[in-house]
Design a protein around this motif. Sequence first.
Motif, PDB file in Angstrom:
ATOM      1  N   LEU A   1     -19.235  79.676  22.183  1.00  0.00           N
ATOM      2  CA  LEU A   1     -18.555  80.031  20.991  1.00  0.00           C
ATOM      3  C   LEU A   1     -17.407  80.987  21.495  1.00  0.00           C
ATOM      4  CD1 LEU A   1     -20.916  80.440  18.031  1.00  0.00           C
ATOM      5  CD2 LEU A   1     -19.282  78.458  18.521  1.00  0.00           C
ATOM      6  N   ASN A   2     -18.033  81.900  22.412  1.00  0.00           N
ATOM      7  CA  ASN A   2     -17.100  83.109  22.923  1.00  0.00           C
ATOM      8  C   ASN A   2     -16.223  82.558  23.801  1.00  0.00           C
ATOM      9  OD1 ASN A   2     -16.506  85.727  23.423  1.00  0.00           O
ATOM     10  ND2 ASN A   2     -17.802  85.865  25.090  1.00  0.00           N
TER      11      ASN A   2
ATOM     12  N   LEU B   1     -15.970  82.774  11.400  1.00  0.00           N
ATOM     13  CA  LEU B   1     -17.228  83.361  12.019  1.00  0.00           C
ATOM     14  C   LEU B   1     -16.872  84.830  12.388  1.00  0.00           C
ATOM     15  CD1 LEU B   1     -20.138  83.228  12.995  1.00  0.00           C
ATOM     16  CD2 LEU B   1     -19.252  82.372  15.158  1.00  0.00           C
TER      17      LEU B   1
ATOM     18  N   ASN C   1     -13.515  80.983  21.465  1.00  0.00           N
ATOM     19  CA  ASN C   1     -12.672  81.867  20.788  1.00  0.00           C
ATOM     20  C   ASN C   1     -11.692  82.420  21.734  1.00  0.00           C
ATOM     21  OD1 ASN C   1     -12.074  83.864  18.673  1.00  0.00           O
ATOM     22  ND2 ASN C   1     -12.960  85.420  20.293  1.00  0.00           N
TER      23      ASN C   1
ATOM     24  N   LEU D   1     -14.681  77.961  13.309  1.00  0.00           N
ATOM     25  CA  LEU D   1     -14.710  79.086  14.234  1.00  0.00           C
ATOM     26  C   LEU D   1     -13.917  80.132  13.824  1.00  0.00           C
ATOM     27  CD1 LEU D   1     -15.792  80.256  16.715  1.00  0.00           C
ATOM     28  CD2 LEU D   1     -14.112  79.137  17.873  1.00  0.00           C
ATOM     29  N   LYS D   2     -12.593  80.135  12.979  1.00  0.00           N
ATOM     30  CA  LYS D   2     -12.058  81.053  12.492  1.00  0.00           C
ATOM     31  C   LYS D   2     -12.648  82.097  11.715  1.00  0.00           C
ATOM     32  CE  LYS D   2      -9.615  78.450   8.995  1.00  0.00           C
ATOM     33  NZ  LYS D   2      -8.366  78.546   8.350  1.00  0.00           N
TER      34      LYS D   2
ATOM     35  N   PHE E   1     -14.060  89.050  17.986  1.00  0.00           N
ATOM     36  CA  PHE E   1     -15.360  88.318  17.839  1.00  0.00           C
ATOM     37  C   PHE E   1     -16.457  89.272  18.292  1.00  0.00           C
ATOM     38  CE2 PHE E   1     -18.133  84.794  19.389  1.00  0.00           C
ATOM     39  CZ  PHE E   1     -18.448  84.247  18.125  1.00  0.00           C
TER      40      PHE E   1
END
Length: 121
Positions: A64-65, A24, A68, A21-22, A76
Amino acid sequence: MVKHWRVDREEKYEIVEKWFLKDLEMIDGIEADTDIPYFDMHFHKVYNMEAFSCASKYTFARTLNKLNAMYLKKDFKIVNFDDTYLNEDSMWSSSSRDFLIVMRVCFFASNLLCLSLCRFS
């Protein structure tokens, strides 16, 4: 990314690719005004993805939001998504507090009430 297939009655899954994720940078919903399950994930390169449905595409973006916001708190970008459906606090979101389901239940309840008050000969 998981590859899925069936062998007779058994379902098989294989992890094809993993991302962090980091890494993305952005999720691009491609067209915010059209119900399409396609979206792009921007890492060091762009990956074209297809979700099971448009609803699952939005659920994935919301997840994902949230991840994050909880863990990374980095800048993001989520572009070309309809904010009304992306924002979980919206009354049109498809969470367990789904406004449309409540409206449908109220509609059927009012119909039952009207029918119960009508006299049939």
